[in-house]
Design a protein around this motif. Structure first.
Motif, PDB file in Angstrom:
ATOM      1  N   TYR A  30       0.849  -0.944  -0.504  1.00  0.00           N
ATOM      2  CA  TYR A  30       0.209  -0.294  -0.416  1.00  0.00           C
ATOM      3  C   TYR A  30       0.997   1.115  -0.098  1.00  0.00           C
ATOM      4  CZ  TYR A  30      -3.652  -3.395   1.211  1.00  0.00           C
ATOM      5  OH  TYR A  30      -4.443  -4.183   0.604  1.00  0.00           O
ATOM      6  N   SER A  32       3.134   4.049  -2.149  1.00  0.00           N
ATOM      7  CA  SER A  32       3.611   4.868  -2.801  1.00  0.00           C
ATOM      8  C   SER A  32       5.648   5.036  -3.533  1.00  0.00           C
ATOM      9  CB  SER A  32       2.826   6.057  -3.031  1.00  0.00           C
ATOM     10  OG  SER A  32       2.939   7.069  -4.043  1.00  0.00           O
ATOM     11  N   GLN A  39      -1.645   3.961  -0.707  1.00  0.00           N
ATOM     12  CA  GLN A  39      -2.987   3.648  -0.751  1.00  0.00           C
ATOM     13  C   GLN A  39      -3.889   3.149   0.653  1.00  0.00           C
ATOM     14  OE1 GLN A  39      -2.639   0.053  -3.667  1.00  0.00           O
ATOM     15  NE2 GLN A  39      -4.216   1.143  -4.848  1.00  0.00           N
ATOM     16  N   LYS A  44      -9.004   1.189  -2.162  1.00  0.00           N
ATOM     17  CA  LYS A  44      -7.870   0.773  -3.239  1.00  0.00           C
ATOM     18  C   LYS A  44      -7.155   2.782  -4.164  1.00  0.00           C
ATOM     19  CE  LYS A  44      -6.692  -3.816  -3.550  1.00  0.00           C
ATOM     20  NZ  LYS A  44      -6.337  -4.143  -2.587  1.00  0.00           N
ATOM     21  N   ARG A  45      -7.409   3.681  -3.107  1.00  0.00           N
ATOM     22  CA  ARG A  45      -7.573   4.786  -3.758  1.00  0.00           C
ATOM     23  C   ARG A  45      -6.225   5.745  -2.808  1.00  0.00           C
ATOM     24  NH1 ARG A  45     -12.205   9.105  -2.769  1.00  0.00           N
ATOM     25  NH2 ARG A  45     -11.262   9.554  -4.958  1.00  0.00           N
ATOM     26  N   TRP A  46      -5.718   7.094  -3.384  1.00  0.00           N
ATOM     27  CA  TRP A  46      -4.175   6.773  -2.649  1.00  0.00           C
ATOM     28  C   TRP A  46      -4.530   8.440  -1.995  1.00  0.00           C
ATOM     29  CZ3 TRP A  46      -0.471   4.101  -3.982  1.00  0.00           C
ATOM     30  CH2 TRP A  46      -0.943   3.471  -4.904  1.00  0.00           C
ATOM     31  N   GLU A  65      -2.462   8.354  -8.217  1.00  0.00           N
ATOM     32  CA  GLU A  65      -1.784   8.424  -7.102  1.00  0.00           C
ATOM     33  C   GLU A  65      -0.997   9.957  -6.939  1.00  0.00           C
ATOM     34  OE1 GLU A  65       2.339   6.173  -6.042  1.00  0.00           O
ATOM     35  OE2 GLU A  65       1.222   5.114  -8.029  1.00  0.00           O
TER      36      GLU A  65
END
Length: 133
Positions: A30, A32, A39, A44-46, A65
């Motif tokens: 998770y 970046s 994440q 599953k969004r940033w 992202e």
């Protein structure tokens, strides 16, 4: 009667330190490639995050992202404009994910707003993306 005589004994509970998640096959990642972004699970969004007074503070969740990285960058630029300490520089020497020149158009707005106003504006942008899905 003696203090310990006849008293029920409690079972001994052993506490174990939680182990680190495995890095093997099937391990979830998770993180970046951008500073201040991770994440979220399960969406599953940033999420962009920074530390305010030592505590993690969300700047909102974004579909991409790069958008989350730009939200983080705007907060870093705001902190530098307002001479707020605590922005850690990375190994590359910079504090933002993208070149500072990309934020030139935002400087006047960032100077004029409070930190809370910026946090709310960035979170609002993230919520607008989720609502548009």
């Amino acid at each position: 009667a003696a203090a310990g005589a006849g008293a029920a004994t409690k079972p001994v509970v052993k506490l174990h330190k939680a182990g680190k998640p495995s890095k093997g096959a099937g391990a979830r990642q998770y993180t970046s490639k951008f500073r201040g972004v991770h994440q979220t699970f399960p969406t599953k969004r940033w999420e962009a995050q920074f530390r305010r007074n030592g505590k993690p503070t969300s700047l909102g969740c974004f579909d991409r992202e790069e958008e989350a990285a730009r939200a983080y960058d705007k907060m870093v630029v705001w902190m530098e404009l307002h001479h707020i300490p605590g922005v850690k520089t990375g190994p590359k020497g910079g504090t933002t994910n993208f070149p500072l020149a990309e934020y030139e158009a935002d400087l006047a707005t960032l100077r004029a707003m409070s930190q809370d106003d910026l946090v709310h504006a960035l979170r609002r942008d993230g919520r607008a993306q989720a609502a548009a899905r």
